[in-house]
Design a protein around this motif. Structure first.
Motif, PDB file in Angstrom:
ATOM      1  N   ARG A  60     -71.654  49.216 -19.872  1.00 60.16           N
ATOM      2  CA  ARG A  60     -71.773  47.935 -20.258  1.00 60.16           C
ATOM      3  C   ARG A  60     -71.848  46.912 -19.103  1.00 60.16           C
ATOM      4  O   ARG A  60     -71.131  46.926 -18.148  1.00 60.16           O
ATOM      5  CB  ARG A  60     -70.426  47.614 -21.159  1.00 60.16           C
ATOM      6  N   PRO A  61     -72.844  45.882 -19.353  1.00 65.10           N
ATOM      7  CA  PRO A  61     -72.925  44.949 -18.200  1.00 65.10           C
ATOM      8  C   PRO A  61     -71.580  44.044 -18.233  1.00 65.10           C
ATOM      9  O   PRO A  61     -70.988  43.767 -19.086  1.00 65.10           O
ATOM     10  CB  PRO A  61     -73.869  44.088 -18.797  1.00 65.10           C
ATOM     11  N   PHE A  62     -71.162  43.649 -17.086  1.00 60.73           N
ATOM     12  CA  PHE A  62     -69.879  42.780 -16.623  1.00 60.73           C
ATOM     13  C   PHE A  62     -70.689  41.427 -16.481  1.00 60.73           C
ATOM     14  O   PHE A  62     -71.105  41.156 -15.676  1.00 60.73           O
ATOM     15  CB  PHE A  62     -69.352  43.306 -15.436  1.00 60.73           C
ATOM     16  N   VAL A  63     -70.230  40.410 -17.390  1.00 59.87           N
ATOM     17  CA  VAL A  63     -70.546  39.081 -17.377  1.00 59.87           C
ATOM     18  C   VAL A  63     -69.429  38.203 -16.812  1.00 59.87           C
ATOM     19  O   VAL A  63     -68.500  38.516 -16.628  1.00 59.87           O
ATOM     20  CB  VAL A  63     -70.910  38.699 -18.770  1.00 59.87           C
ATOM     21  N   GLY A  64     -69.947  37.041 -16.321  1.00 57.04           N
ATOM     22  CA  GLY A  64     -69.232  36.009 -15.833  1.00 57.04           C
ATOM     23  C   GLY A  64     -68.812  35.911 -14.322  1.00 57.04           C
ATOM     24  O   GLY A  64     -67.861  35.003 -14.045  1.00 57.04           O
ATOM     25  N   ARG A  65     -69.485  36.434 -13.590  1.00 56.17           N
ATOM     26  CA  ARG A  65     -69.272  36.698 -12.296  1.00 56.17           C
ATOM     27  C   ARG A  65     -69.755  34.924 -11.815  1.00 56.17           C
ATOM     28  O   ARG A  65     -70.729  34.378 -12.265  1.00 56.17           O
ATOM     29  CB  ARG A  65     -70.424  37.438 -11.408  1.00 56.17           C
ATOM     30  N   CYS A  66     -69.052  34.476 -10.651  1.00 56.54           N
ATOM     31  CA  CYS A  66     -69.397  33.128 -10.394  1.00 56.54           C
ATOM     32  C   CYS A  66     -70.387  33.161  -9.552  1.00 56.54           C
ATOM     33  O   CYS A  66     -71.080  33.947  -8.909  1.00 56.54           O
ATOM     34  CB  CYS A  66     -67.917  32.635  -9.792  1.00 56.54           C
ATOM     35  N   CYS A  67     -71.071  31.792  -9.231  1.00 58.28           N
ATOM     36  CA  CYS A  67     -72.257  31.400  -8.495  1.00 58.28           C
ATOM     37  C   CYS A  67     -71.827  31.840  -7.201  1.00 58.28           C
ATOM     38  O   CYS A  67     -71.060  31.351  -6.428  1.00 58.28           O
ATOM     39  CB  CYS A  67     -72.381  29.838  -8.783  1.00 58.28           C
ATOM     40  N   TYR A  68     -73.099  32.748  -6.572  1.00 59.43           N
ATOM     41  CA  TYR A  68     -73.012  33.346  -5.181  1.00 59.43           C
ATOM     42  C   TYR A  68     -73.541  32.001  -4.313  1.00 59.43           C
ATOM     43  O   TYR A  68     -73.485  32.081  -3.040  1.00 59.43           O
ATOM     44  CB  TYR A  68     -73.932  34.285  -4.999  1.00 59.43           C
ATOM     45  N   VAL A  69     -74.062  30.847  -4.841  1.00 57.57           N
ATOM     46  CA  VAL A  69     -74.872  29.800  -4.066  1.00 57.57           C
ATOM     47  C   VAL A  69     -73.332  28.690  -3.612  1.00 57.57           C
ATOM     48  O   VAL A  69     -73.163  28.280  -2.602  1.00 57.57           O
ATOM     49  CB  VAL A  69     -75.968  29.171  -4.647  1.00 57.57           C
ATOM     50  N   CYS A  70     -72.880  28.426  -4.636  1.00 61.38           N
ATOM     51  CA  CYS A  70     -71.946  27.128  -4.735  1.00 61.38           C
ATOM     52  C   CYS A  70     -70.418  27.616  -4.293  1.00 61.38           C
ATOM     53  O   CYS A  70     -69.724  26.959  -3.781  1.00 61.38           O
ATOM     54  CB  CYS A  70     -71.687  26.748  -6.213  1.00 61.38           C
ATOM     55  N   THR A  71     -70.276  29.005  -4.657  1.00 58.89           N
ATOM     56  CA  THR A  71     -68.726  29.719  -4.653  1.00 58.89           C
ATOM     57  C   THR A  71     -68.995  30.962  -3.941  1.00 58.89           C
ATOM     58  O   THR A  71     -68.462  31.830  -4.657  1.00 58.89           O
ATOM     59  CB  THR A  71     -68.131  29.481  -5.881  1.00 58.89           C
ATOM     60  N   PRO A  72     -69.396  31.219  -2.760  1.00 55.06           N
ATOM     61  CA  PRO A  72     -69.609  32.669  -2.331  1.00 55.06           C
ATOM     62  C   PRO A  72     -68.374  33.232  -2.127  1.00 55.06           C
ATOM     63  O   PRO A  72     -67.989  34.485  -2.299  1.00 55.06           O
ATOM     64  CB  PRO A  72     -70.611  32.538  -0.973  1.00 55.06           C
ATOM     65  N   GLN A  73     -67.139  32.487  -1.480  1.00 58.54           N
ATOM     66  CA  GLN A  73     -65.957  33.028  -1.128  1.00 58.54           C
ATOM     67  C   GLN A  73     -65.419  33.481  -2.334  1.00 58.54           C
ATOM     68  O   GLN A  73     -64.557  34.497  -2.460  1.00 58.54           O
ATOM     69  CB  GLN A  73     -65.279  31.954  -0.223  1.00 58.54           C
ATOM     70  N   SER A  74     -65.222  32.480  -3.587  1.00 56.85           N
ATOM     71  CA  SER A  74     -64.806  33.011  -4.579  1.00 56.85           C
ATOM     72  C   SER A  74     -65.178  34.216  -5.391  1.00 56.85           C
ATOM     73  O   SER A  74     -64.592  35.036  -5.927  1.00 56.85           O
ATOM     74  CB  SER A  74     -64.852  31.919  -5.841  1.00 56.85           C
ATOM     75  N   ARG A  75     -66.613  34.268  -5.079  1.00 55.46           N
ATOM     76  CA  ARG A  75     -67.094  35.450  -5.808  1.00 55.46           C
ATOM     77  C   ARG A  75     -66.539  36.895  -5.464  1.00 55.46           C
ATOM     78  O   ARG A  75     -66.766  37.730  -6.033  1.00 55.46           O
ATOM     79  CB  ARG A  75     -68.634  35.569  -5.310  1.00 55.46           C
ATOM     80  N   ASP A  76     -66.203  36.804  -4.130  1.00 54.22           N
ATOM     81  CA  ASP A  76     -65.645  37.963  -3.539  1.00 54.22           C
ATOM     82  C   ASP A  76     -63.947  38.055  -3.764  1.00 54.22           C
ATOM     83  O   ASP A  76     -63.394  39.111  -3.647  1.00 54.22           O
ATOM     84  CB  ASP A  76     -65.482  38.191  -2.020  1.00 54.22           C
ATOM     85  N   ASN A  77     -63.402  36.975  -4.572  1.00 56.34           N
ATOM     86  CA  ASN A  77     -62.154  37.076  -4.661  1.00 56.34           C
ATOM     87  C   ASN A  77     -61.907  37.598  -6.123  1.00 56.34           C
ATOM     88  O   ASN A  77     -62.766  37.491  -7.052  1.00 56.34           O
ATOM     89  CB  ASN A  77     -61.388  35.676  -4.542  1.00 56.34           C
ATOM     90  N   PHE A  78     -60.752  38.098  -6.443  1.00 53.03           N
ATOM     91  CA  PHE A  78     -60.326  38.923  -7.850  1.00 53.03           C
ATOM     92  C   PHE A  78     -61.225  39.727  -8.225  1.00 53.03           C
ATOM     93  O   PHE A  78     -60.946  40.353  -9.336  1.00 53.03           O
ATOM     94  CB  PHE A  78     -60.018  37.518  -8.722  1.00 53.03           C
ATOM     95  N   PHE A  79     -62.024  40.288  -7.567  1.00 53.32           N
ATOM     96  CA  PHE A  79     -63.084  41.392  -7.882  1.00 53.32           C
ATOM     97  C   PHE A  79     -63.126  42.416  -7.062  1.00 53.32           C
ATOM     98  O   PHE A  79     -63.012  42.140  -5.766  1.00 53.32           O
ATOM     99  CB  PHE A  79     -64.433  40.567  -8.366  1.00 53.32           C
ATOM    100  N   ASN A  80     -63.184  43.738  -7.801  1.00 46.06           N
ATOM    101  CA  ASN A  80     -63.496  44.747  -7.031  1.00 46.06           C
ATOM    102  C   ASN A  80     -64.359  45.776  -7.850  1.00 46.06           C
ATOM    103  O   ASN A  80     -64.591  45.577  -8.923  1.00 46.06           O
ATOM    104  CB  ASN A  80     -62.182  45.722  -6.529  1.00 46.06           C
TER     105      ASN A  80
END
Length: 828
Positions: A60-80
């Motif tokens: 199943r696709p995982f939706v809702g990842r944050c924007c890699y352009v505007c928030t690249p650091q947040s994209r790596d947080n809380f996710f593994n």
């Protein structure tokens, strides 16, 4: 390829094929079964999925990842990497395993034990809110200013102490309405009640375990969290708090409109964390801005954030009456941003939330879409609604929490971006509508001042930042919304089988569209054998769908009801899937616009069957601008032309568009295309802000020419895509025709009513191709676009807005060109 090839992880509910009444099993931990479908390839599968069959055995696709352009650091947080594989959970399925106890007694009282073990206590929530707000310097200054009587313009006499005390009492009274008094005991009681109620009228409420894990990780950062869900139903208020409560996450303070501030019910809402705010802040009798109320609201939000409380804000302001995400009203979001600017909190974590219903508890909004005024909420209407809910079943609910991202990181990334030239909808569209009109140019003085305007204290930058942030959040929340079974069935009946179809064929197309949704990385809010899911959806759609038994092989024939309310309701649910296909639908309508123009006017130097890719992308971009109040195809950080280009490339990948051979690519663009290119304003470029210097995209590239596949499957798919936008285009074209007879000036509200009556009349006389084109939301959005592109100019007279024709569209010929522009996209 049979259906069982799909492996979408685990889910807590499955549909049983043996149930005659479309009931759903209560097996909570079964593997998801999709049944088998050995029938012939259908429209969607044969049109686009052959190239992607190898990918269909994915999870199943995982939706809702944050924007890699505007928030690249947040994209790596809380996710593994393990987060997406955690699967789904049905929140309202509670048994003894969810408590610390076992045995018969635990099974009997598992709901009570579960809510009793939730971590909620008074110390979690804000303290001394009212006094802290009243004692703040900003509120004190507002009280003194309110108490001071202006003697002459711009001057104030010293405030009388009695007047100050009077204003203080007024401020305290406002805060009594505004400030929530959270009761942990009532939260527990409400949790138990909602477990009972939700189990009685929902089949399940599904969440993704991985998304909840990200939210839990965000709570450990000791920062305020802002939940920003889409708004589709009154249940939204309770739903989010209930889910967070079930997972030991602190209940958020919920911003609610003061229309819900009714006796008894308002007390309950405040005890659960709700606080009431005015829908319009400027409500002083003398027409002045209510600075006291603004100060109280701002300091109240700041104080909540300072005490690291969570907030729940509905950016749309009101429930969506169309089934699509409405435009953002970023008033409260601006308060949050200002609180960050004033260092009331070191950072804020933003969490967009998508919510999808098989069927909303309100059922539909036909009354308001037919132009009738909205009924005010009352205690009696709420009681009737609860009793009505208990007698019905509303299917499944899906809630998706997007990845949290840092507001400070977003602000910093925006302040470091180069400032584009100011660009309005009028500048974007008029060169396409009126090619002979001189180009709009950007004022050089304004352009020169832009590089210095990325300071957070700059009001233009602040407004742009908040607007883009709101659009960013709503786009992410909308994309996170799962597609429900009723959405697919309603869409198929309206835009694929409007004249009706056999049930077996509907099931085949349902299965294929389901695969299409997954192939585009959108998630589904249902599971089970396709036959049973379709019957479940038809059952929920009720009187909107007619089923008759034919004599041929004892087959059932399914048709959509043709009454206006039924079509409006089907359109509401069909719009739940529009965001999945919207980009391809825009390209399909743009193809028709280019081809129809060539057939009408002939060609100059180009083969009639060849279409310039550059021309197609620009035509698609102009349609996106025209319908920008109806949907969004891109994030604010993306270039709309690049998004359209990628959509064309996708259709090439599907085989629907074919790249012409090399000896045909040298054909010169037609005169029309050359003129179109010249009329495009210079500030728009193909290169996006985020592209690095090594990117090939920004380089000058040779335009290629395309042909449309003539296979029957591809032609049918293109027709389906064009029909998706048919109601919108018919509404806008009818609105342009209505402008031809405009006699102004006229009140905007009066003009909207007249236009809406005109569209309803067309539908009642069976003149309209799409009855759903007459919805009230289409009328309001069309008038809004006309104001933005200069068809109307507006003036304010007290609280009224007066419309009259803009200078550009005073000539009848220009209004005719606008009509031709809109009609060119519509397939009649």
């Amino acid at each position: 390829m049979d259906e069982t090839a799909l492996s979408l992880g685990t889910i807590d509910v499955s549909y049983l094929s043996t149930s005659a009444d479309c009931s759903i099993s209560r097996c909570k931990h079964s593997t998801e079964e999709w049944g088998e479908c050995n029938s012939r390839p259908t429209l969607f599968r044969s049109a686009t999925l052959r190239w992607k069959e190898a990918l269909l055995s994915r999870k199943r696709p995982f939706v809702g990842r944050c924007c890699y352009v505007c928030t690249p650091q947040s994209r790596d947080n809380f996710f593994n990497s393990s987060i997406p594989s955690l699967g789904l959970r049905n929140v309202i399925y509670i048994n003894e395993t969810h408590t610390r106890y076992r045995g018969w007694l635990a099974r009997r009282f598992c709901y009570v034990l579960f809510v009793q073990e939730r971590d909620v206590h008074k110390g979690m929530f804000a303290k001394n809110l009212t006094e802290n707000v009243l004692n703040s310097s900003r509120v004190q200054k507002a009280i003194v200013d309110e108490a001071s009587e202006p003697s002459t313009p711009g001057t104030f006499v010293q405030a009388d102490p009695k007047a100050v005390n009077k204003v203080k009492k007024k401020a305290r009274k406002i805060l009594q309405e505004m400030v929530a008094n959270v009761s942990p005991a009532l939260i527990r009681l409400t949790g138990w009640v909602l477990l009972k109620l939700f189990n009685s009228f929902f089949w399940n409420i599904q969440i993704h375990r991985g998304q909840i894990e990200m939210v839990k990780a965000a709570t450990e950062m000791n920062l305020p969290l802002i939940f920003l869900p889409v708004h589709k139903s009154h249940i939204d208020y309770l739903l989010l708090t209930f889910i967070l409560f079930c997972h030991n996450i602190k209940a958020p303070y919920i911003a609610a409109g003061n229309n819900l501030n009714i006796p008894i019910f308002s007390t309950l809402i405040r005890k659960l964390g709700g606080f009431f705010i005015r829908r319009k802040l400027d409500q002083n009798a003398d027409g002045r801005k209510d600075f006291l109320y603004r100060a109280l609201l701002y300091v109240h939000i700041e104080e909540l954030l300072r005490q690291q409380q969570f907030l729940e804000i509905f950016l749309e302001g009101t429930r969506s009456r169309s089934g699509k995400t409405s435009g953002a009203r970023a008033g409260l979001l601006s308060v949050v941003v200002d609180a960050l600017f004033s260092n009331a909190t070191p950072d804020v974590l933003i969490i967009p939330v998508g919510i999808s219903y098989d069927r909303i508890i309100e059922g539909h909004y036909n009354s308001e879409q037919l132009g009738k005024p909205k009924k005010n909420e009352s205690l009696w209407s709420i009681a009737r609604g609860v009793f009505r809910m208990l007698r019905k079943n509303y299917g499944c609910v899906r809630v998706d929490f997007a990845q949290p991202f840092s507001l400070r990181e977003y602000v910093n990334s925006q302040s470091q971006k180069p400032v584009p030239a100011p660009f309005s909808l009028e500048q974007a569209l008029l060169p396409a509508i009126l090619p002979s009109r001189p180009n709009d140019t950007v004022d050089e003085g304004a352009e020169a001042s832009l590089p210095n305007s990325r300071d957070i204290t700059s009001e233009p930058f602040r407004r742009e930042l908040i607007s883009n942030l709101a659009e960013h959040i709503l786009f992410t929340a909308d994309k996170s919304c799962a597609v429900m079974s009723t959405h697919i069935v309603a869409c198929l009946l309206l835009y694929r089988h409007r004249q009706g179809t056999d049930l077996s064929r509907l099931v085949e197309d349902f299965f294929s569209m389901k695969e299409e949704v997954l192939a585009r990385d959108f998630d589904l809010g249902f599971s089970g054998n396709s036959d049973d899911v379709v019957m479940h959806a038809i059952h929920l759609l009720g009187n909107c769908v007619n089923i008759t038994n034919t004599s041929r092989n004892n087959e059932f024939f399914v048709t959509p009801s043709i009454t206006i309310p039924a079509v409006f309701e089907l359109n509401f649910y069909s719009n739940g899937i529009l965001h999945v296909f919207i980009k391809e639908a825009v390209i399909a309508c743009s193809l028709h616009a280019i081809q129809s123009r060539r057939y009408r006017n002939g060609t100059s130097g180009a083969s009639p069957s060849l279409i310039s890719q550059e021309h197609l992308v620009r035509k698609a971009a102009s349609l996106c601008y025209l319908l920008s109040n109806e949907f969004s195809v891109s994030l604010p950080c993306q270039v709309i032309y690049q998004v359209c280009h990628e959509s064309v490339e996708r259709l090439i990948q599907y085989g629907i568009l074919l790249v012409a051979e090399d000896d045909q690519e040298d054909v010169s663009p037609s005169l029309t295309e050359q003129q179109w290119n010249k009329k495009l304003p210079e500030p728009l470029s193909w290169r996006s802000d985020e592209e690095d210097e090594d990117s090939d995209f920004g380089e000058e590239q040779r335009d290629c020419y395309l042909k449309v596949s003539q296979s029957q499957e591809h032609q049918q798919y293109i027709t389906f895509l064009q029909r998706l936008l048919g109601p919108l285009l018919e509404a806008y074209s009818s609105a342009v025709i209505f402008v031809h007879n405009f006699s102004g000036p006229v009140l905007e509200s009066e003009y909207i009513q007249k236009l809406h009556r005109h569209l309803i009349s067309r539908t009642e006389r069976n003149v309209a191709v799409y009855a759903e084109s007459a919805t009230y939301s289409h009328v309001k959005n069309a008038v809004k676009v006309f104001k933005e592109i200069g068809v109307f100019k507006q003036t304010q007279q007290r609280k009224d807005t007066i419309l009259e024709l803009g200078t550009t569209f005073l000539p009848q010929s220009n209004r005719q060109k606008l009509l031709e522009f809109v009609m060119s996209f519509m397939v009649l």
